[in-house]
Design an enzyme around this catalytic site. Structure first.
Site, PDB file in Angstrom:
ATOM      1  N   SER A  94       0.827  -1.208   0.000  1.00 46.27           N
ATOM      2  CA  SER A  94       0.000   0.000   0.000  1.00 46.27           C
ATOM      3  C   SER A  94       0.856   1.250   0.000  1.00 46.27           C
ATOM      4  O   SER A  94       1.959   1.270   0.578  1.00 46.27           O
ATOM      5  CB  SER A  94      -0.902   0.000   1.249  1.00 46.27           C
ATOM      6  OG  SER A  94      -1.508   1.256   1.442  1.00 46.27           O
ATOM      7  N   TYR A 117      -2.854  -0.031   9.977  1.00 48.29           N
ATOM      8  CA  TYR A 117      -2.941  -0.634   8.643  1.00 48.29           C
ATOM      9  C   TYR A 117      -1.619  -0.459   7.893  1.00 48.29           C
ATOM     10  O   TYR A 117      -1.069  -1.419   7.339  1.00 48.29           O
ATOM     11  CB  TYR A 117      -4.081   0.006   7.854  1.00 48.29           C
ATOM     12  CG  TYR A 117      -4.090  -0.370   6.399  1.00 48.29           C
ATOM     13  CD1 TYR A 117      -4.419  -1.661   6.002  1.00 48.29           C
ATOM     14  CD2 TYR A 117      -3.748   0.558   5.410  1.00 48.29           C
ATOM     15  CE1 TYR A 117      -4.413  -2.019   4.658  1.00 48.29           C
ATOM     16  CE2 TYR A 117      -3.748   0.213   4.072  1.00 48.29           C
ATOM     17  CZ  TYR A 117      -4.084  -1.080   3.698  1.00 48.29           C
ATOM     18  OH  TYR A 117      -4.066  -1.430   2.374  1.00 48.29           O
TER      19      TYR A 117
END
Length: 325
Positions: free
Chosen positions: A130, A157
């Site tokens: 990501s 995250y």
């Protein structure tokens, strides 16, 4: 194709479904795995899975990737030598509420896939990372580069996705199977995730409900259309590093767009104006994302083709059909 089936994890997810469809379209056999969790409406995941199950060459397995013995047995029994690992617990804000979901899906799940890959002598593992690993940084220069520092994650995250990269680096070095990590930048399009801003905004604007604009509209994102993302995934799958190699690639549009511009473009696609409530930045959010894609371009000639206006129009058309279906 002669290399055996490809395992796609998170196959009932947004990116997973589109990736599996592309692989099936070129004649591959695909085994998809998904646990159909309730992070968002499972009915959307079921609809995606139904599309795949209607295609020749696809097999669906309902299972949790963190169950490592089950994953290893699947990879061995199916003769899988290539894996596209897209399953993960997504969402920055949800990680503040339910951190252990990220520990299980992202950390234990990634380790499970790595262990299966090494024991089954997988030839190439492509996995999802990501853009959040870059932390919160100013929008400047030519974009975020793969060799930029990634030591200041601002959400759990982000920390788990960077941890997955480090796990893959160590496994590639220890056990010799090639791996490629893809740092996704704000993927959007038909069959997308309802928790993403463009999706939730569409639903609210169409219903005449107000939308909450975080960061008071000053945020910017490198919005990347799903077809362009799949081009990159499949291209990287076909170009593994040398044995023992581990490479990380940015995969984005390389054209960051301000949040307010995205909203106005979405309003045009929907044909309605949004009532906006301006809110401050939320914990875990970053101000901007901006992909430098020169490394991926050098590998496979990667160059996104779908501009935001066209992509949002395609999404809005799909959404109308799905909501009214």
């Amino acid at each position: 194709m002669s290399e055996g089936p490809i395992l796609v994890t998170g196959a009932a997810g947004f990116i997973g479904m589109h990736t599996a469809e592309r692989l099936l379209a070129r004649g591959e056999t695909v085994v998809g795995i998904d646990n159909f969790n309730t992070y968002y409406d499972p009915a959307l995941k079921e609809a995606r899975a139904a599309r795949l199950q209607a295609r020749e060459g696809f097999r669906l397995v309902r299972a949790d990737i963190a169950e490592h013995e089950q994953v290893l047995a699947l990879v061995r029994d199916q003769g899988i030598k290539r894996i596209v690992h897209l399953a993960a617990q997504a969402g920055v804000r949800y990680s503040l509420e339910n951190p252990f979901a990220y520990e299980r899906s992202n950390l234990a799940g990634h380790l499970s896939i790595l262990e299966a890959a090494r024991h089954a002598e997988v030839q190439h593992l492509v996995y999802a990372s990501s853009s959040s690993v870059y932390g919160d940084r100013p929008l400047e220069g030519s974009g975020f580069r793969e060799d930029d520092p990634t030591v200041t994650p601002v959400s759990l995250y982000a920390a788990t996705k960077r941890s997955c990269e480090l796990l893959s680096q160590s496994y590639a070095k220890l056990y010799g199977f090639p791996q490629s990590g893809l740092r996704f930048f704000t993927v959007y399009g038909p069959w997308g995730r309802p928790d993403m801003a463009y999706f939730s905004f569409t639903r609210k604007i169409a219903r005449g409900e107000p939308i909450e604009v975080y960061g008071e509209g000053r945020m910017a994102r490198d919005f990347t259309y799903i077809d362009d993302i799949v081009d990159g995934i499949v291209g990287v799958l076909d170009h593994p590093p040398a044995p023992g190699g581990h490479e990380v690639y940015n995969i984005g549009d390389s054209q960051p767009v301000g949040l307010m511009e995205m909203i106005s473009t979405l309003e045009e696609a929907i044909g309605a104006e949004a009532r906006k409530i301006m809110r401050p930045m939320q914990p875990g959010d970053v101000t901007a994302t901006y992909a430098d894609i020169s490394k991926l371009n050098a590998l496979i000639g990667y160059r996104p083709r779908v501009p935001l206006k066209e992509g949002l129009e395609k999404f809005a058309a799909w959404w109308r059909g799905y909501e009214n279906g």
